[in-house]
Design a protein around this motif. Structure first.
Motif, PDB file in Angstrom:
ATOM      1  N   SER A   3     -13.640  10.911  -6.586  1.00  0.00           N
ATOM      2  CA  SER A   3     -12.388  11.250  -7.130  1.00  0.00           C
ATOM      3  C   SER A   3     -11.296  10.945  -6.158  1.00  0.00           C
ATOM      4  CB  SER A   3     -12.246  12.312  -7.936  1.00  0.00           C
ATOM      5  OG  SER A   3     -12.403  13.455  -7.274  1.00  0.00           O
ATOM      6  N   ARG A   4     -11.573  11.643  -4.950  1.00  0.00           N
ATOM      7  CA  ARG A   4     -10.477  11.670  -3.800  1.00  0.00           C
ATOM      8  C   ARG A   4     -10.400  10.332  -3.323  1.00  0.00           C
ATOM      9  NH1 ARG A   4     -13.273  16.267  -1.782  1.00  0.00           N
ATOM     10  NH2 ARG A   4     -14.097  15.173  -0.190  1.00  0.00           N
ATOM     11  N   THR A   5     -11.517   9.396  -3.330  1.00  0.00           N
ATOM     12  CA  THR A   5     -11.565   8.042  -2.860  1.00  0.00           C
ATOM     13  C   THR A   5     -10.731   7.198  -3.812  1.00  0.00           C
ATOM     14  OG1 THR A   5     -13.652   8.236  -1.712  1.00  0.00           O
ATOM     15  CG2 THR A   5     -12.782   5.933  -2.092  1.00  0.00           C
ATOM     16  N   SER A   6     -11.070   7.232  -4.986  1.00  0.00           N
ATOM     17  CA  SER A   6     -10.212   6.628  -5.983  1.00  0.00           C
ATOM     18  C   SER A   6      -8.575   6.994  -5.979  1.00  0.00           C
ATOM     19  CB  SER A   6     -10.733   6.994  -7.304  1.00  0.00           C
ATOM     20  OG  SER A   6     -12.110   6.650  -7.344  1.00  0.00           O
ATOM     21  N   LEU A   7      -8.412   8.399  -5.664  1.00  0.00           N
ATOM     22  CA  LEU A   7      -6.971   8.840  -5.792  1.00  0.00           C
ATOM     23  C   LEU A   7      -6.309   8.088  -4.434  1.00  0.00           C
ATOM     24  CD1 LEU A   7      -4.768  10.508  -6.845  1.00  0.00           C
ATOM     25  CD2 LEU A   7      -5.635  12.213  -5.435  1.00  0.00           C
ATOM     26  N   ILE A   8      -6.816   8.193  -3.377  1.00  0.00           N
ATOM     27  CA  ILE A   8      -6.359   7.456  -2.203  1.00  0.00           C
ATOM     28  C   ILE A   8      -6.268   5.938  -2.480  1.00  0.00           C
ATOM     29  CG2 ILE A   8      -7.031   6.805   0.174  1.00  0.00           C
ATOM     30  CD1 ILE A   8      -8.213   9.420   0.552  1.00  0.00           C
ATOM     31  N   VAL A  10      -5.750   4.253  -5.249  1.00  0.00           N
ATOM     32  CA  VAL A  10      -4.479   4.258  -6.340  1.00  0.00           C
ATOM     33  C   VAL A  10      -3.101   4.587  -5.553  1.00  0.00           C
ATOM     34  CG1 VAL A  10      -3.320   5.264  -8.216  1.00  0.00           C
ATOM     35  CG2 VAL A  10      -5.679   4.961  -8.058  1.00  0.00           C
ATOM     36  N   GLN A  11      -3.125   5.575  -4.610  1.00  0.00           N
ATOM     37  CA  GLN A  11      -1.969   5.913  -3.861  1.00  0.00           C
ATOM     38  C   GLN A  11      -1.606   4.550  -2.729  1.00  0.00           C
ATOM     39  OE1 GLN A  11       0.390   8.255  -4.006  1.00  0.00           O
ATOM     40  NE2 GLN A  11      -0.752   9.466  -5.708  1.00  0.00           N
ATOM     41  N   ARG A  12      -2.649   4.119  -2.260  1.00  0.00           N
ATOM     42  CA  ARG A  12      -2.328   2.757  -1.453  1.00  0.00           C
ATOM     43  C   ARG A  12      -1.756   1.753  -2.088  1.00  0.00           C
ATOM     44  NH1 ARG A  12      -7.663   3.829   2.234  1.00  0.00           N
ATOM     45  NH2 ARG A  12      -6.747   5.240   3.642  1.00  0.00           N
ATOM     46  N   PHE A  13      -2.375   1.571  -3.296  1.00  0.00           N
ATOM     47  CA  PHE A  13      -2.082   0.421  -4.157  1.00  0.00           C
ATOM     48  C   PHE A  13      -0.482   0.590  -4.529  1.00  0.00           C
ATOM     49  CE2 PHE A  13      -1.150  -1.585  -8.219  1.00  0.00           C
ATOM     50  CZ  PHE A  13      -1.313  -2.867  -8.092  1.00  0.00           C
ATOM     51  N   GLN A  14      -0.031   1.862  -4.999  1.00  0.00           N
ATOM     52  CA  GLN A  14       1.377   2.044  -5.148  1.00  0.00           C
ATOM     53  C   GLN A  14       2.183   1.623  -3.923  1.00  0.00           C
ATOM     54  OE1 GLN A  14       1.153   6.132  -6.729  1.00  0.00           O
ATOM     55  NE2 GLN A  14       0.749   5.269  -8.872  1.00  0.00           N
ATOM     56  N   VAL A  15       1.865   2.364  -2.944  1.00  0.00           N
ATOM     57  CA  VAL A  15       2.582   2.065  -1.791  1.00  0.00           C
ATOM     58  C   VAL A  15       2.825   0.571  -1.462  1.00  0.00           C
ATOM     59  CG1 VAL A  15       2.509   2.530   0.952  1.00  0.00           C
ATOM     60  CG2 VAL A  15       2.302   4.321  -0.577  1.00  0.00           C
ATOM     61  N   ARG A  91      11.949   5.484  -2.944  1.00  0.00           N
ATOM     62  CA  ARG A  91      10.706   5.621  -3.573  1.00  0.00           C
ATOM     63  C   ARG A  91       9.372   5.369  -2.749  1.00  0.00           C
ATOM     64  NH1 ARG A  91       9.576   1.894  -8.219  1.00  0.00           N
ATOM     65  NH2 ARG A  91       7.603   3.065  -8.519  1.00  0.00           N
ATOM     66  N   LEU A  92       9.592   4.389  -1.603  1.00  0.00           N
ATOM     67  CA  LEU A  92       8.359   4.081  -0.615  1.00  0.00           C
ATOM     68  C   LEU A  92       8.283   5.214  -0.038  1.00  0.00           C
ATOM     69  CD1 LEU A  92       6.579   2.227   0.397  1.00  0.00           C
ATOM     70  CD2 LEU A  92       8.444   0.941   1.814  1.00  0.00           C
ATOM     71  N   ALA A  93       9.352   5.757   0.511  1.00  0.00           N
ATOM     72  CA  ALA A  93       9.109   6.985   1.269  1.00  0.00           C
ATOM     73  C   ALA A  93       8.274   8.227   0.568  1.00  0.00           C
ATOM     74  CB  ALA A  93      10.457   7.791   1.836  1.00  0.00           C
ATOM     75  N   ASP A  94       8.678   8.372  -0.693  1.00  0.00           N
ATOM     76  CA  ASP A  94       8.118   9.305  -1.406  1.00  0.00           C
ATOM     77  C   ASP A  94       6.425   9.006  -1.716  1.00  0.00           C
ATOM     78  OD1 ASP A  94      10.299  10.694  -1.858  1.00  0.00           O
ATOM     79  OD2 ASP A  94      10.595  10.029  -3.630  1.00  0.00           O
ATOM     80  N   ALA A  95       6.168   7.599  -1.914  1.00  0.00           N
ATOM     81  CA  ALA A  95       4.977   7.249  -1.926  1.00  0.00           C
ATOM     82  C   ALA A  95       4.003   7.486  -0.808  1.00  0.00           C
ATOM     83  CB  ALA A  95       4.733   5.684  -2.659  1.00  0.00           C
ATOM     84  N   PHE A  96       4.815   7.116   0.373  1.00  0.00           N
ATOM     85  CA  PHE A  96       3.990   7.483   1.625  1.00  0.00           C
ATOM     86  C   PHE A  96       3.716   8.841   1.856  1.00  0.00           C
ATOM     87  CE2 PHE A  96       5.430   3.382   3.972  1.00  0.00           C
ATOM     88  CZ  PHE A  96       4.198   2.663   4.210  1.00  0.00           C
ATOM     89  N   GLU A  97       4.535   9.581   1.505  1.00  0.00           N
ATOM     90  CA  GLU A  97       4.281  11.084   1.694  1.00  0.00           C
ATOM     91  C   GLU A  97       3.300  11.552   0.943  1.00  0.00           C
ATOM     92  OE1 GLU A  97       7.262  14.760   0.841  1.00  0.00           O
ATOM     93  OE2 GLU A  97       8.288  13.176   1.910  1.00  0.00           O
ATOM     94  N   GLU A  98       3.097  10.952  -0.620  1.00  0.00           N
ATOM     95  CA  GLU A  98       2.124  11.640  -1.292  1.00  0.00           C
ATOM     96  C   GLU A  98       0.673  10.797  -0.660  1.00  0.00           C
ATOM     97  OE1 GLU A  98       1.692  13.325  -4.297  1.00  0.00           O
ATOM     98  OE2 GLU A  98       3.721  13.890  -3.574  1.00  0.00           O
ATOM     99  N   LEU A  99       0.882   9.662  -0.383  1.00  0.00           N
ATOM    100  CA  LEU A  99      -0.552   9.050   0.256  1.00  0.00           C
ATOM    101  C   LEU A  99      -1.032   9.736   1.553  1.00  0.00           C
ATOM    102  CD1 LEU A  99      -2.626   6.891   0.749  1.00  0.00           C
ATOM    103  CD2 LEU A  99      -0.838   5.743   1.921  1.00  0.00           C
ATOM    104  N   LYS A 100      -0.026  10.230   2.246  1.00  0.00           N
ATOM    105  CA  LYS A 100      -0.372  11.152   3.342  1.00  0.00           C
ATOM    106  C   LYS A 100      -1.065  12.508   2.945  1.00  0.00           C
ATOM    107  CE  LYS A 100       0.188   8.231   6.739  1.00  0.00           C
ATOM    108  NZ  LYS A 100      -1.006   7.684   7.031  1.00  0.00           N
ATOM    109  N   LYS A 101      -0.355  12.818   2.068  1.00  0.00           N
ATOM    110  CA  LYS A 101      -0.898  14.316   1.519  1.00  0.00           C
ATOM    111  C   LYS A 101      -2.321  14.193   1.146  1.00  0.00           C
ATOM    112  CE  LYS A 101       3.532  16.305  -0.218  1.00  0.00           C
ATOM    113  NZ  LYS A 101       4.312  16.602  -1.361  1.00  0.00           N
ATOM    114  N   VAL A 102      -2.642  13.285   0.251  1.00  0.00           N
ATOM    115  CA  VAL A 102      -3.936  13.004  -0.296  1.00  0.00           C
ATOM    116  C   VAL A 102      -4.918  12.704   0.836  1.00  0.00           C
ATOM    117  CG1 VAL A 102      -5.118  11.365  -1.744  1.00  0.00           C
ATOM    118  CG2 VAL A 102      -3.248  12.021  -2.556  1.00  0.00           C
TER     119      VAL A 102
END
Length: 141
Positions: A3-8, A10-15, A91-102
Protein backbone atom coordinates in the motif's frame (compact mmCIF):
# COMPACT_ATOMS: atom_id res chain seq x y z
CA UNK A 1 4.37 -2.36 2.21
CA UNK A 2 2.40 -2.77 -1.00
CA UNK A 3 0.00 0.00 0.00
CA UNK A 4 2.92 2.37 0.68
CA UNK A 5 4.39 1.56 -2.71
CA UNK A 6 1.04 2.24 -4.36
CA UNK A 7 0.68 5.48 -2.44
CA UNK A 8 4.14 6.60 -3.54
CA UNK A 9 3.30 5.74 -7.14
CA UNK A 10 0.07 7.74 -6.94
CA UNK A 11 1.87 10.71 -5.37
CA UNK A 12 4.56 10.64 -8.06
CA UNK A 13 1.90 10.51 -10.75
CA UNK A 14 0.19 13.55 -9.23
CA UNK A 15 3.48 15.45 -9.09
CA UNK A 16 4.26 14.58 -12.71
CA UNK A 17 0.76 15.55 -13.80
CA UNK A 18 1.03 18.95 -12.14
CA UNK A 19 4.52 19.40 -13.63
CA UNK A 20 3.07 18.74 -17.08
CA UNK A 21 0.29 21.24 -16.45
CA UNK A 22 2.77 23.89 -15.30
CA UNK A 23 4.95 23.27 -18.35
CA UNK A 24 1.93 23.54 -20.67
CA UNK A 25 0.80 26.78 -19.06
CA UNK A 26 4.31 28.22 -19.25
CA UNK A 27 4.52 27.32 -22.95
CA UNK A 28 1.18 29.04 -23.54
CA UNK A 29 2.43 32.05 -21.62
CA UNK A 30 5.58 32.20 -23.74
CA UNK A 31 3.49 31.92 -26.92
CA UNK A 32 1.21 34.72 -25.78
CA UNK A 33 4.18 36.95 -24.94
CA UNK A 34 5.77 36.30 -28.34
CA UNK A 35 2.48 37.06 -30.07
CA UNK A 36 2.10 40.21 -27.98
CA UNK A 37 5.58 41.39 -29.02
CA UNK A 38 4.79 40.61 -32.65
CA UNK A 39 1.57 42.61 -32.45
CA UNK A 40 3.44 45.51 -30.87
CA UNK A 41 5.88 45.49 -33.79
CA UNK A 42 3.01 45.38 -36.29
CA UNK A 43 1.26 48.31 -34.59
CA UNK A 44 4.46 50.38 -34.72
CA UNK A 45 5.01 49.42 -38.35
CA UNK A 46 1.45 50.42 -39.32
CA UNK A 47 1.78 53.68 -37.41
CA UNK A 48 5.09 54.49 -39.11
CA UNK A 49 3.70 53.54 -42.49
CA UNK A 50 0.67 55.82 -42.02
CA UNK A 51 2.62 58.49 -40.15
CA UNK A 52 -0.14 58.58 -37.51
CA UNK A 53 0.35 57.48 -33.90
CA UNK A 54 -2.84 58.98 -32.43
CA UNK A 55 -5.41 56.21 -32.13
CA UNK A 56 -8.18 58.81 -32.07
CA UNK A 57 -7.21 60.21 -35.46
CA UNK A 58 -9.80 59.54 -38.18
CA UNK A 59 -7.16 58.11 -40.54
CA UNK A 60 -5.51 55.84 -37.98
CA UNK A 61 -4.83 52.47 -39.67
CA UNK A 62 -7.59 49.94 -39.11
CA UNK A 63 -5.16 47.06 -38.84
CA UNK A 64 -3.22 48.96 -36.15
CA UNK A 65 -6.48 49.39 -34.19
CA UNK A 66 -7.21 45.68 -34.48
CA UNK A 67 -3.64 44.69 -33.55
CA UNK A 68 -3.73 47.10 -30.61
CA UNK A 69 -6.98 45.60 -29.31
CA UNK A 70 -5.63 42.08 -29.79
CA UNK A 71 -2.43 43.06 -27.93
CA UNK A 72 -4.47 44.45 -25.04
CA UNK A 73 -6.58 41.28 -24.90
CA UNK A 74 -3.39 39.24 -24.86
CA UNK A 75 -2.13 41.32 -21.93
CA UNK A 76 -5.24 40.38 -19.97
CA UNK A 77 -4.83 36.74 -20.96
CA UNK A 78 -1.17 36.83 -19.92
CA UNK A 79 -2.12 38.23 -16.52
CA UNK A 80 -4.74 35.51 -15.99
CA UNK A 81 -2.41 32.79 -17.21
CA UNK A 82 0.35 34.07 -14.92
CA UNK A 83 -2.00 33.72 -11.96
CA UNK A 84 -2.84 30.18 -13.07
CA UNK A 85 0.86 29.31 -13.35
CA UNK A 86 1.50 30.60 -9.84
CA UNK A 87 -1.45 28.62 -8.48
CA UNK A 88 -0.22 25.45 -10.20
CA UNK A 89 3.30 26.02 -8.88
CA UNK A 90 1.87 26.26 -5.37
CA UNK A 91 -0.02 23.00 -5.97
CA UNK A 92 3.20 21.46 -7.26
CA UNK A 93 5.08 22.51 -4.14
CA UNK A 94 2.34 20.97 -1.99
CA UNK A 95 2.37 17.77 -4.04
CA UNK A 96 6.16 17.53 -3.74
CA UNK A 97 5.86 18.00 0.00
CA UNK A 98 3.29 15.22 0.25
CA UNK A 99 5.45 12.93 -1.89
CA UNK A 100 8.46 13.56 0.33
CA UNK A 101 6.42 12.79 3.44
CA UNK A 102 5.22 9.49 1.99
CA UNK A 103 8.74 8.61 0.83
CA UNK A 104 10.18 9.41 4.27
CA UNK A 105 7.57 7.26 5.99
CA UNK A 106 8.33 4.43 3.55
CA UNK A 107 12.08 4.79 4.06
CA UNK A 108 11.64 4.83 7.83
CA UNK A 109 9.51 1.69 7.70
CA UNK A 110 12.07 -0.03 5.49
CA UNK A 111 14.88 0.95 7.87
CA UNK A 112 12.89 -0.39 10.84
CA UNK A 113 12.28 -3.66 9.00
CA UNK A 114 15.98 -3.98 8.14
CA UNK A 115 16.99 -3.23 11.72
CA UNK A 116 14.51 -5.82 13.00
CA UNK A 117 15.84 -8.37 10.51
CA UNK A 118 19.44 -7.66 11.57
CA UNK A 119 18.44 -7.90 15.23
CA UNK A 120 16.79 -11.30 14.62
CA UNK A 121 19.83 -12.53 12.69
CA UNK A 122 22.14 -11.37 15.46
CA UNK A 123 19.96 -13.07 18.08
CA UNK A 124 20.12 -16.33 16.09
CA UNK A 125 23.90 -16.02 15.73
CA UNK A 126 24.25 -15.28 19.45
CA UNK A 127 22.08 -18.29 20.26
CA UNK A 128 24.20 -20.50 18.00
CA UNK A 129 27.41 -19.17 19.57
CA UNK A 130 26.08 -19.78 23.09
CA UNK A 131 25.04 -23.31 22.14
CA UNK A 132 28.46 -23.98 20.58
CA UNK A 133 30.21 -22.60 23.66
CA UNK A 134 28.06 -24.73 25.96
CA UNK A 135 28.83 -27.86 23.92
CA UNK A 136 32.55 -27.08 23.95
CA UNK A 137 32.43 -26.46 27.69
CA UNK A 138 30.54 -29.73 28.24
CA UNK A 139 33.01 -31.77 26.18
CA UNK A 140 36.00 -30.11 27.83
CA UNK A 141 34.80 -31.02 31.32
Amino acid sequence: MKSRTSLIRVQRFQVEEIQRRVADLERMLDDFRREQEDLEKRVRYEQEKAGITDEGHFAYPTYAKYASMRRDNLSQSIDELSRQVEAERARLADAFEELKKVELVDESARNRAKAESRRREQAELDEMAIGLHQRQSATAS
